[in-house]
Design a protein around this motif. Structure first.
Motif, PDB file in Angstrom:
ATOM      1  N   ASP A 273       3.647   6.405  31.130  1.00 36.11           N
ATOM      2  CA  ASP A 273       3.285   5.114  32.199  1.00 36.11           C
ATOM      3  C   ASP A 273       4.631   4.244  32.178  1.00 36.11           C
ATOM      4  O   ASP A 273       5.014   3.969  31.244  1.00 36.11           O
ATOM      5  CB  ASP A 273       2.130   4.270  31.280  1.00 36.11           C
ATOM      6  CG  ASP A 273       1.728   3.093  31.952  1.00 36.11           C
ATOM      7  OD1 ASP A 273       2.491   2.569  32.911  1.00 36.11           O
ATOM      8  OD2 ASP A 273       0.514   2.645  31.720  1.00 36.11           O
ATOM      9  N   PRO A 274       5.211   4.164  33.263  1.00 38.25           N
ATOM     10  CA  PRO A 274       6.442   3.196  33.482  1.00 38.25           C
ATOM     11  C   PRO A 274       6.429   1.825  32.968  1.00 38.25           C
ATOM     12  O   PRO A 274       7.296   1.277  32.297  1.00 38.25           O
ATOM     13  CB  PRO A 274       6.729   3.312  34.935  1.00 38.25           C
ATOM     14  CG  PRO A 274       5.524   3.476  35.605  1.00 38.25           C
ATOM     15  CD  PRO A 274       4.487   4.402  34.598  1.00 38.25           C
ATOM     16  N   ARG A 275       5.057   1.671  32.862  1.00 41.40           N
ATOM     17  CA  ARG A 275       4.955   0.108  32.197  1.00 41.40           C
ATOM     18  C   ARG A 275       5.175  -0.093  30.732  1.00 41.40           C
ATOM     19  O   ARG A 275       5.600  -1.014  30.476  1.00 41.40           O
ATOM     20  CB  ARG A 275       3.538  -0.773  32.562  1.00 41.40           C
ATOM     21  CG  ARG A 275       3.571  -0.540  34.098  1.00 41.40           C
ATOM     22  CD  ARG A 275       1.875  -0.758  34.355  1.00 41.40           C
ATOM     23  NE  ARG A 275       1.283   0.167  33.853  1.00 41.40           N
ATOM     24  CZ  ARG A 275      -0.193   0.280  34.202  1.00 41.40           C
ATOM     25  NH1 ARG A 275      -0.812  -0.648  34.878  1.00 41.40           N
ATOM     26  NH2 ARG A 275      -1.007   1.315  33.538  1.00 41.40           N
ATOM     27  N   THR A 276       4.618   0.933  29.799  1.00 40.34           N
ATOM     28  CA  THR A 276       4.813   0.803  28.551  1.00 40.34           C
ATOM     29  C   THR A 276       5.934   1.964  28.102  1.00 40.34           C
ATOM     30  O   THR A 276       6.428   1.489  26.770  1.00 40.34           O
ATOM     31  CB  THR A 276       3.538   1.509  27.847  1.00 40.34           C
ATOM     32  OG1 THR A 276       3.112   2.702  28.328  1.00 40.34           O
ATOM     33  CG2 THR A 276       2.106   0.561  28.297  1.00 40.34           C
ATOM     34  N   VAL A 341      -2.467  -9.441  33.827  1.00 39.11           N
ATOM     35  CA  VAL A 341      -2.426  -8.463  32.926  1.00 39.11           C
ATOM     36  C   VAL A 341      -1.325  -7.417  33.259  1.00 39.11           C
ATOM     37  O   VAL A 341      -0.985  -6.869  34.353  1.00 39.11           O
ATOM     38  CB  VAL A 341      -3.749  -7.466  32.786  1.00 39.11           C
ATOM     39  CG1 VAL A 341      -3.579  -6.412  31.767  1.00 39.11           C
ATOM     40  CG2 VAL A 341      -4.736  -8.442  32.292  1.00 39.11           C
ATOM     41  N   ARG A 342      -0.077  -6.935  32.245  1.00 39.48           N
ATOM     42  CA  ARG A 342       0.776  -6.184  32.434  1.00 39.48           C
ATOM     43  C   ARG A 342       0.589  -4.716  32.684  1.00 39.48           C
ATOM     44  O   ARG A 342       1.089  -3.932  33.344  1.00 39.48           O
ATOM     45  CB  ARG A 342       1.959  -6.445  31.703  1.00 39.48           C
ATOM     46  CG  ARG A 342       2.856  -7.876  31.833  1.00 39.48           C
ATOM     47  CD  ARG A 342       3.589  -8.346  30.806  1.00 39.48           C
ATOM     48  NE  ARG A 342       4.380  -7.096  30.152  1.00 39.48           N
ATOM     49  CZ  ARG A 342       4.835  -6.996  28.973  1.00 39.48           C
ATOM     50  NH1 ARG A 342       4.796  -8.070  28.139  1.00 39.48           N
ATOM     51  NH2 ARG A 342       5.434  -5.995  28.557  1.00 39.48           N
ATOM     52  N   TYR A 343      -0.347  -4.254  31.666  1.00 41.32           N
ATOM     53  CA  TYR A 343      -0.766  -2.978  31.529  1.00 41.32           C
ATOM     54  C   TYR A 343      -2.053  -2.830  30.610  1.00 41.32           C
ATOM     55  O   TYR A 343      -2.145  -3.840  29.613  1.00 41.32           O
ATOM     56  CB  TYR A 343       0.599  -2.354  30.741  1.00 41.32           C
ATOM     57  CG  TYR A 343       0.723  -2.661  29.333  1.00 41.32           C
ATOM     58  CD1 TYR A 343      -0.120  -1.970  28.349  1.00 41.32           C
ATOM     59  CD2 TYR A 343       1.828  -3.201  28.737  1.00 41.32           C
ATOM     60  CE1 TYR A 343       0.130  -2.297  26.845  1.00 41.32           C
ATOM     61  CE2 TYR A 343       2.045  -3.590  27.554  1.00 41.32           C
ATOM     62  CZ  TYR A 343       1.160  -2.983  26.508  1.00 41.32           C
ATOM     63  OH  TYR A 343       1.368  -3.329  25.086  1.00 41.32           O
ATOM     64  N   THR A 344      -2.475  -1.912  30.371  1.00 38.35           N
ATOM     65  CA  THR A 344      -3.821  -1.272  29.501  1.00 38.35           C
ATOM     66  C   THR A 344      -3.482  -0.261  28.748  1.00 38.35           C
ATOM     67  O   THR A 344      -2.730   0.653  29.122  1.00 38.35           O
ATOM     68  CB  THR A 344      -5.045  -1.498  30.106  1.00 38.35           C
ATOM     69  OG1 THR A 344      -4.993  -0.446  30.827  1.00 38.35           O
ATOM     70  CG2 THR A 344      -5.374  -2.628  31.026  1.00 38.35           C
ATOM     71  N   ARG A 361      -1.300  -6.760  27.336  1.00 36.32           N
ATOM     72  CA  ARG A 361      -0.511  -7.756  27.293  1.00 36.32           C
ATOM     73  C   ARG A 361      -0.475  -8.474  28.507  1.00 36.32           C
ATOM     74  O   ARG A 361      -0.519  -7.843  29.529  1.00 36.32           O
ATOM     75  CB  ARG A 361       0.895  -7.313  26.776  1.00 36.32           C
ATOM     76  CG  ARG A 361       1.065  -6.896  25.380  1.00 36.32           C
ATOM     77  CD  ARG A 361       2.422  -6.864  25.035  1.00 36.32           C
ATOM     78  NE  ARG A 361       2.680  -6.067  23.622  1.00 36.32           N
ATOM     79  CZ  ARG A 361       2.893  -6.582  22.593  1.00 36.32           C
ATOM     80  NH1 ARG A 361       2.633  -8.078  22.523  1.00 36.32           N
ATOM     81  NH2 ARG A 361       2.827  -6.110  21.523  1.00 36.32           N
ATOM     82  N   VAL A 362      -0.278  -9.746  28.523  1.00 36.85           N
ATOM     83  CA  VAL A 362      -0.171 -10.755  29.731  1.00 36.85           C
ATOM     84  C   VAL A 362       1.220 -10.944  29.929  1.00 36.85           C
ATOM     85  O   VAL A 362       2.148 -10.805  29.020  1.00 36.85           O
ATOM     86  CB  VAL A 362      -0.831 -12.037  29.588  1.00 36.85           C
ATOM     87  CG1 VAL A 362      -2.734 -11.637  29.494  1.00 36.85           C
ATOM     88  CG2 VAL A 362      -0.643 -12.563  28.547  1.00 36.85           C
ATOM     89  N   GLY A 363       1.515 -11.119  31.162  1.00 43.55           N
ATOM     90  CA  GLY A 363       3.129 -11.478  31.558  1.00 43.55           C
ATOM     91  C   GLY A 363       3.398 -12.681  31.541  1.00 43.55           C
ATOM     92  O   GLY A 363       4.523 -13.021  32.083  1.00 43.55           O
ATOM     93  N   GLN A 364       2.453 -13.771  31.007  1.00 46.24           N
ATOM     94  CA  GLN A 364       2.967 -15.052  31.242  1.00 46.24           C
ATOM     95  C   GLN A 364       2.016 -15.740  30.098  1.00 46.24           C
ATOM     96  O   GLN A 364       1.089 -15.287  29.826  1.00 46.24           O
ATOM     97  CB  GLN A 364       2.705 -15.836  32.611  1.00 46.24           C
ATOM     98  CG  GLN A 364       1.256 -15.718  33.108  1.00 46.24           C
ATOM     99  CD  GLN A 364       1.173 -15.962  34.381  1.00 46.24           C
ATOM    100  OE1 GLN A 364       1.559 -15.076  35.538  1.00 46.24           O
ATOM    101  NE2 GLN A 364       0.827 -17.284  34.911  1.00 46.24           N
ATOM    102  N   VAL A 365       2.502 -16.967  29.868  1.00 47.20           N
ATOM    103  CA  VAL A 365       1.813 -17.712  28.926  1.00 47.20           C
ATOM    104  C   VAL A 365       0.451 -18.398  29.585  1.00 47.20           C
ATOM    105  O   VAL A 365       0.754 -18.914  30.672  1.00 47.20           O
ATOM    106  CB  VAL A 365       2.511 -18.908  28.192  1.00 47.20           C
ATOM    107  CG1 VAL A 365       1.476 -19.761  27.545  1.00 47.20           C
ATOM    108  CG2 VAL A 365       3.641 -18.333  27.520  1.00 47.20           C
ATOM    109  N   LEU A 366      -0.678 -18.293  29.120  1.00 51.23           N
ATOM    110  CA  LEU A 366      -1.838 -18.791  29.881  1.00 51.23           C
ATOM    111  C   LEU A 366      -2.662 -19.734  28.789  1.00 51.23           C
ATOM    112  O   LEU A 366      -2.718 -19.308  27.668  1.00 51.23           O
ATOM    113  CB  LEU A 366      -2.685 -17.513  30.278  1.00 51.23           C
ATOM    114  CG  LEU A 366      -2.282 -16.767  31.252  1.00 51.23           C
ATOM    115  CD1 LEU A 366      -3.427 -15.601  31.583  1.00 51.23           C
ATOM    116  CD2 LEU A 366      -2.122 -17.421  32.699  1.00 51.23           C
ATOM    117  N   GLY A 367      -3.438 -20.939  29.241  1.00 53.32           N
ATOM    118  CA  GLY A 367      -4.099 -21.663  28.511  1.00 53.32           C
ATOM    119  C   GLY A 367      -5.393 -20.993  28.467  1.00 53.32           C
ATOM    120  O   GLY A 367      -5.762 -20.023  28.439  1.00 53.32           O
ATOM    121  N   ASN A 368      -6.318 -21.953  28.576  1.00 55.75           N
ATOM    122  CA  ASN A 368      -7.665 -21.428  28.747  1.00 55.75           C
ATOM    123  C   ASN A 368      -7.952 -20.504  29.925  1.00 55.75           C
ATOM    124  O   ASN A 368      -7.739 -20.877  30.791  1.00 55.75           O
ATOM    125  CB  ASN A 368      -8.774 -22.599  29.106  1.00 55.75           C
ATOM    126  CG  ASN A 368      -8.900 -23.580  28.174  1.00 55.75           C
ATOM    127  OD1 ASN A 368      -8.886 -23.039  26.673  1.00 55.75           O
ATOM    128  ND2 ASN A 368      -9.070 -24.704  28.047  1.00 55.75           N
TER     129      ASN A 368
END
Length: 418
Positions: A273-276, A341-344, A361-368
């Protein structure tokens, strides 16, 4: 002919081997290139391990010892100081593992199943192309950790740390406790790459400044590092002229990311997987080659070793089922990602899967925010709420049989702020 060969004797390999034994395999071998089992945990003398797995706070060596104790109650063999050179997939359930050691020489071992558990490695200065001189005093954070905690060498007295990954944060505290002055931790992204608890306990508790959206733009020194220049970067990661800060220091530690140790994986022809930069796996951690499984940081970089152990036990159990011919295969469906979502991991699910643990993992900081799982028709199978998500902290959701039942085609995991 072995039933199972596990490559790597760190937390992933130990957990996989123990579980495979519990599931009925009796001819299991662990191959470890270091001189002792335990992997990276042996140099992680700080606490914070085992809170999820053992419900108690352990140091790295203590956590490893829990699994070594389990291993001692089995008949699993282990060869240390043994380097695996190649994995050759075979037909009819006979894979070959080429390895070499000073005691046994070059060997070609045959096995019905393989678990890849080689862990990960650190990015180096060459991978990120920092300009400047090439003096002594530049270490990856993990190398400095081994020198200090296992070899007994103090790597420096005035330290700048580039990158806010967990190893770098922990080394900021460790160097401070050993009497060094940590001048700054510098992070090119607008957010930290480490766990929140490590930012608090390792930087804030010791008044070590964290400069976000900054990077090292020059290294000065002849025989040893003498100065490091740090500059602010813009939204395109380009240094901003006029923002330079100069630190007089003798050491630069790099904590700029981890990469799955995937040379054997690629060489075997396993889909990557090129993302991981790790193997594409199903929910039972089987790779694109039947009978070869992968787990732990060789698949994707985890933030907690507790999750490594849990994932690796799934791999060990699936390898045992494969060898005992109780079934791991069948048709698969892709698991895709969208939104933040960056990858699963896994990237695929068997159609027959009754339950799936999904890590991402997500690609940015998220609140609620809301995590949604949909099928190919757009039907929502599940949703989960989070108060906060950050790139440095891995997320985990479980898809139950009820959620998976009747799902059509590929599944998609997405996340978005509320």
């Amino acid at each position: 002919m072995y039933d199972l060969i596990v490559i790597g004797g760190g937390p992933a390999g130990l957990a996989a081997a123990c579980r495979a034994w519990e599931e009925g395999l009796r001819n299991v071998l662990i191959l470890e290139r270091d001189k002792e089992l335990g992997g990276i945990l042996n140099q992680c003398i700080h606490n914070g391990f085992g809170l999820h797995r053992f419900r108690t706070e352990l140091t790295g060596p203590e956590y490893a010892q829990r699994f070594l104790d389990l291993l001692s109650q089995t008949g699993v063999q282990s060869w240390t100081d043994t380097m695996v050179l190649e994995v050759v997939p075979g037909e009819n359930g006979a894979h070959q593992v080429h390895c070499v050691s000073s005691g046994r020489g070059y060997q070609v071992l045959e096995t019905r199943a393989v678990v890849l558990a080689m862990g990960c490695r650190e990015r180096t200065r060459g991978a990120i192309a920092i300009p400047g001189e090439r003096p002594a005093g530049i270490f990856t954070a993990g190398t400095a950790q081994r020198y200090l905690n296992m070899e007994g060498y103090m790597v420096g007295r005035r330290v700048v740390i580039l990158g806010s990954g967990d190893i770098g944060l922990i080394m900021a505290r460790r160097m401070t406790l050993e009497g060094a002055k940590v001048l700054a931790c510098v992070e090119v992204m607008p957010y930290s790459g480490g766990l929140t608890r490590n930012i608090v306990q390792c930087l804030q508790d010791f008044d070590i400044p964290l400069y976000l959206s900054h990077t090292v733009t020059d290294i000065r020194g002849h025989d040893r590092v003498e100065q490091v220049v740090v500059s602010q970067v813009d939204d395109h990661m380009v240094p901003v002229p006029g923002t330079e800060m100069t630190f007089d220091c003798d050491t630069l530690l790099l904590s700029v990311g981890l990469i799955p140790e995937n040379e054997l994986t690629r060489q075997a022809g396993i889909q990557i997987d090129p993302r991981t930069s790790g193997a594409v796996v199903t929910e039972n951690m089987e790779t694109s080659i039947p009978g070869i499984f992968a787990c732990g940081n060789v698949v994707h970089v985890h933030d907690l070793v507790d999750f490594v152990s849990e994932e690796s036990e799934r791999a060990g159990a699936a390898a045992a089922r494969y060898v005992l011919q109780t079934g791991t295969g069948g048709a698969v469906r892709p698991l895709r990602c969208a939104g933040a979502v960056r990858y699963t991991v896994p990237q695929q699910l068997h159609q027959s899967a009754e339950q799936a643990d999904i890590f991402f993992r997500v690609g940015q900081v998220l609140g609620n925010s809301t995590i949604r799982v949909t099928d190919e028709s757009g039907k929502e199978l599940a949703h989960f709420s989070r108060q906060r998500m950050a790139p440095g902290e891995m997320e985990h959701i479980v898809l139950s049989p009820i959620m998976l039942r009747g799902a059509a085609g590929a599944l998609t995991v997405s996340a978005e702020g509320v």
